[in-house]
Write a protein that holds these residues in place. Structure first.
Motif, mmCIF file in Angstrom:
data_model
loop_
_atom_site.group_PDB
_atom_site.id
_atom_site.type_symbol
_atom_site.label_atom_id
_atom_site.label_comp_id
_atom_site.label_asym_id
_atom_site.label_seq_id
_atom_site.Cartn_x
_atom_site.Cartn_y
_atom_site.Cartn_z
ATOM 1 N N PRO A 181 6.238 22.053 2.499
ATOM 2 C CA PRO A 181 6.823 23.158 3.237
ATOM 3 C C PRO A 181 7.722 23.936 2.283
ATOM 4 O O PRO A 181 8.235 23.381 1.323
ATOM 5 C CB PRO A 181 7.641 22.470 4.326
ATOM 6 C CG PRO A 181 7.868 21.108 3.845
ATOM 7 C CD PRO A 181 6.797 20.779 2.859
ATOM 8 N N HIS A 218 3.819 25.583 11.422
ATOM 9 C CA HIS A 218 2.384 25.521 11.176
ATOM 10 C C HIS A 218 2.050 24.420 10.189
ATOM 11 O O HIS A 218 2.793 24.190 9.235
ATOM 12 C CB HIS A 218 1.898 26.872 10.647
ATOM 13 C CG HIS A 218 0.425 27.075 10.806
ATOM 14 N ND1 HIS A 218 -0.490 26.420 10.039
ATOM 15 C CD2 HIS A 218 -0.291 27.852 11.661
ATOM 16 C CE1 HIS A 218 -1.714 26.797 10.401
ATOM 17 N NE2 HIS A 218 -1.615 27.661 11.384
ATOM 18 N N PRO A 229 2.031 25.433 5.501
ATOM 19 C CA PRO A 229 3.305 26.122 5.268
ATOM 20 C C PRO A 229 3.128 27.582 4.860
ATOM 21 O O PRO A 229 3.954 28.433 5.188
ATOM 22 C CB PRO A 229 3.945 25.308 4.150
ATOM 23 C CG PRO A 229 3.348 23.960 4.264
ATOM 24 C CD PRO A 229 1.941 24.172 4.729
ATOM 25 N N ASP A 277 3.417 30.043 7.772
ATOM 26 C CA ASP A 277 4.783 30.399 8.175
ATOM 27 C C ASP A 277 5.412 31.353 7.167
ATOM 28 O O ASP A 277 6.176 32.251 7.525
ATOM 29 C CB ASP A 277 5.649 29.143 8.304
ATOM 30 C CG ASP A 277 5.283 28.325 9.531
ATOM 31 O OD1 ASP A 277 4.546 28.848 10.390
ATOM 32 O OD2 ASP A 277 5.701 27.160 9.611
#
Lengths: 499, 302
Positions: free
Chosen positions: A53, A109, A112, A115
């Motif tokens: 992320p 999501h 990553p 997003d």
């Protein structure tokens, strides 16, 4: 005697002990057991598409993050459906109100980069264009029910809620604005909605949510294990899977389908049930259809699959466990969205060479699959309904292909024209292009009847998975587990006034 | 001759003494060893999660998920990749700061309210004080999973939604009842005589409380601080339902939101986050353990 067990001494010793493994390991000390061969080659730079992320990016990075995934292509169908470069975006039925604020909440999501694109590029640009301050909050999908309940109770919070795998058009219909003026023209523009979308998004003939995307369940498998078992391609039927899975299990690579109470299990066992001709309810959406010869055949197939091809660890799995099972190199087949495939692609290139993705196996009655899905709802207590509608229109009409690419094809569309082949991203990917047919296999919860609040509650109460789990593990006979499931189901339907 | 005999006797006595001392030492060592042997399973049980967090936080992904690997050690060289991801790829430091900020104010509010409440219940002897104490404690037992829905309205009406100050307001609803009850028990153990002596010496009731009762109740107050701090740090439900902006989240929510994506768990970074948060708290606990135990058990003998 000198005290040697003072708290400070203990802490010193503890910290020293903690540092030992780091020092030992960093110094290349031998591990206490002989390390097995390294499972993968060193990871090449930049091969973690589904991995980390990322923190909110700088503008330059955000722009970079929106590059389509490798293999993404723009097809004629997609190009026709979305905004051509330099062309004005298609105007929606409702205009955004300048100077207002729009609050959106959706899941974190799985990809990553999605997003990154959505939060840091798309909404910023849309906000600037329309003079609207847009804020996006992301929460884990498992926390959607609690957050939704809080917002519904206080009648405040966000303007738009994008729910994952929750039938909240039906559950919260009285708190959602009608979106016929969005969903109907979007459908018309793209050749109509697939039947699945109509079922989950419409309540009593009105669109209460705009279908965002579906997340198909697929058979992710190890081609090397299957070849050893004598199957050169994906298992076409559940029987094929049982046969080749038994050989995989004998060789230390079992099949992994959760028999615990989680979303993956619910979707998987419904898929098997439907493919054997069984169903939860009849066409009327009220009468139980569980007590049938087809359900008995489906249960027997599940028991065979469990006993011959799986191990008992599936009884305690959560939604992440099957991903980890195949990612670990142990599992030979899992039933899951493409998240597991993408993770291996990013983290384990050696294993990825033998990873393939195919449609859910078929049964005697056909090939059916219960997908997860996202629904976009606009609260009726929102103070900015028009702006919310304008945003949803732009996302669905002008951005679908960019969004699809940013999700690395995790988000499958529900508009018919978007399924024209070759599809973006997966259309030219030899390992994934079979999934272009997945829309034809999608069935909804409560099928063949309509989606109802009761059907949604049966899903939440894990009635189906419990039935399969109890029979597969020998905790109950066929008649017994079916009777229990019908009882639990009837109780819910009666409570909801549907039985 | 007699000198020789005396010397021999002395040597024998010395040898016996040495043997006795050695036996004594051996007994002490054996007793100590047995004591540690008895403690070992408990230490292992308590320390294993910390070790697991530690080793998972530093393992390569492909080491972590390979079931052929020995799970309790590094089979591939350790990596700081997960820690880097946690610190650089998320707002972890901001979440940590938020958590400590929220916890600090919750502790402050709890002390300010629970201390007079506990004192009043213990000392003022108004009718129904005992039952009121029990009733206050019972409110602590109502689970947050039931309370968050009505509290959502309160938070919204106060305009605190999506703000960490909502948590500063809400957390005392579960810290104050327990801490007031805890302090009530503790204040009962403080001899009335010393408070009365202070009043004879000219203190008002408030003066006696501030100058005499509170200083001798340091252990109880310390346990309230630790307890309220820990409760505020570990909440998830209220944080989830009242806060959604990334910059306002406490660490429990931020980590779960950013490092659990769909059905993908970033276990290395999750464990690194858990470790970074829990180790300082554990160390803090160990320094104040005596106070905490005294505070918790203070009311038990009265």
């Amino acid at each position: 005697m000198r005290r040697i067990t003072g708290r400070r001494s203990f802490l010193k010793v503890g910290l020293a002990a903690l540092s030992l493994p780091i020092l030992a390991a960093c110094g290349g000390a031998a591990s206490p057991t002989a390390a097995p061969p390294k499972p993968t080659e060193p990871r090449p730079e930049g091969t973690r598409p589904a991995a980390a992320p990322t923190k909110p990016a700088e503008p330059a990075k955000a722009a970079e993050a929106t590059k389509p995934a490798a293999g993404a292509t723009t097809t004629p169908a997609a190009a026709a459906a979305t905004k051509p470069a330099g062309a004005a975006p298609a105007a929606g039925p409702v205009a955004a109100k300048p100077g207002t604020e729009l609050k959106i909440i959706q899941w974190s999501h799985f990809v990553p980069a999605y997003d990154e694109w959505f939060n840091k590029k798309y909404v910023l640009e849309w906000g600037q264009t329309n003079n609207v301050k847009v804020t996006v909050d992301n929460i884990n999908q498992a926390d959607h029910p609690a957050r939704t309940a809080a917002e519904a109770s206080s009648k405040s919070g966000h303007d738009i809620f994008d729910w994952f795998a929750l039938l909240y058009a039906h559950v919260y219909k009285d708190l959602l604005v009608d979106v016929d003026d969005l969903a109907n023209p979007i459908g018309e523009r793209f050749g109509g909605w697939i039947p699945f979308a109509e079922q989950i998004g419409k309540v009593e003939g009105k669109w209460k949510t705009v279908p965002d995307f579906l997340v198909p369940f697929t058979g992710i498998y190890r081609s090397d294990v299957f070849k050893k078992g004598g199957l050169e391609k994906a298992p076409d039927t559940w029987d094929d899977l049982i046969n080749v899975g038994a050989k995989g299990k004998a060789g230390g690579n079992p099949v992994g389908v959760s028999l615990a109470q989680n979303s993956d299990a619910e979707m998987s066992w419904r898929s098997l049930m439907w493919s054997y001709g069984a169903a939860e309810v009849k066409d009327d959406g009220k009468s139980s259809a569980l007590d049938s010869p087809e359900t008995r055949k489906a249960l027997q197939a599940a028991k065979d699959l469990y006993e011959k091809a799986m191990t008992n660890e599936v009884l305690s799995w959560d939604d992440a466990a099957n991903n980890q099972y195949i990612q670990s190199g142990k599992g030979c087949w899992i039933h899951n969205p493409i998240s597991a495939y993408r993770t291996i692609e990013g983290q384990n290139p050696e294993l990825f060479k033998n990873i393939e993705d195919a449609l859910t196996p078929a049964g005697p009655a056909g090939r059916f699959m219960s997908p997860q899905f996202n629904l976009i709802g606009i609260w009726n207590f929102s103070k900015n309904v028009d702006t919310a509608k304008a945003f949803v229109w732009d996302l669905k009409v002008n951005q679908w292909e960019t969004a699809h690419a940013a999700s690395k094809a995790y988000d499958f569309p529900m508009e018919k024209d978007h399924w024209k082949q070759p599809m973006p991203v997966i259309g030219n990917d030899p390992k994934l292009k079979a999934l272009q047919e997945v829309d034809k296999t999608a069935r909804w919860i409560g099928s063949p009847g309509p989606v109802t609040v009761a059907a949604a509650e049966v899903l939440d109460a894990h009635v189906i998975t419990t039935m399969f789990g109890r029979f597969a593990t020998g905790q109950g006979g066929l008649d017994e587990v079916i009777k229990e499931a019908v009882g639990a189901q009837k109780q819910i339907y009666q409570k909801r006034g549907l039985a | 001759m007699s000198l020789e005999m005396d010397a021999a006797a002395l040597r024998a006595r010395e040898a016996a003494l040495r043997a006795g001392l050695a036996a004594q030492r051996a007994r002490t060592r054996r007793a100590l060893a047995l004591r540690y042997l008895g403690l070992a399973p408990f230490v292992l049980f308590a320390a294993f999660p910390v070790y697991w967090m530690f080793i998972t936080a530093l393992k390569e992904v492909n080491d972590l998920y390979n079931p052929q690997n020995f799970p309790f050690w590094f089979n591939l060289p350790p990596t700081l990749e997960h820690v880097g991801l946690l610190l650089d790829g998320t707002l972890f430091v901001q979440w940590l700061f938020n958590t400590f900020e929220i916890s600090f104010f919750v502790v402050l509010l709890t002390l300010l309210i629970a201390t007079p409440a506990g004192y009043a219940l213990a000392r003022l002897e108004f009718p129904g004080a005992e039952n009121l104490g029990i009733a206050i404690f019972l409110t602590y037992l109502v689970p947050s999973s039931l309370l968050f829905i009505p509290l959502a309205r309160v938070v919204t009406d106060l305009g605190l939604q999506n703000s960490k100050w909502a948590l500063v307001l809400v957390y005392p609803t579960f810290t104050i009842p327990f801490c007031a009850w805890l302090l009530m028990g503790f204040f009962k153990t403080v001899p009335r005589e010393i408070e009365e002596a202070a009043r004879v010496d000219g203190c008002s009731r408030l003066g006696a409380v501030l100058r005499v009762v509170l200083p001798v109740s340091r252990a109880g107050l310390m346990s309230v601080v630790i307890f309220a701090f820990t409760l505020a740090m570990q909440d998830f439900v209220y944080a989830l339902t009242f806060v959604s902006s990334a910059a306002e989240k406490p660490v429990t929510l931020g980590v779960a939101t950013d490092l659990v994506r769909g059905d993908i768990f970033f276990w290395g970074a999750l464990m690194a986050g858990a470790l970074i948060v829990s180790v300082p708290v554990a160390i803090l606990y160990s320094f104040f353990l005596d106070h905490f135990v005294a505070g918790i058990t203070g009311g038990a003998v009265k």
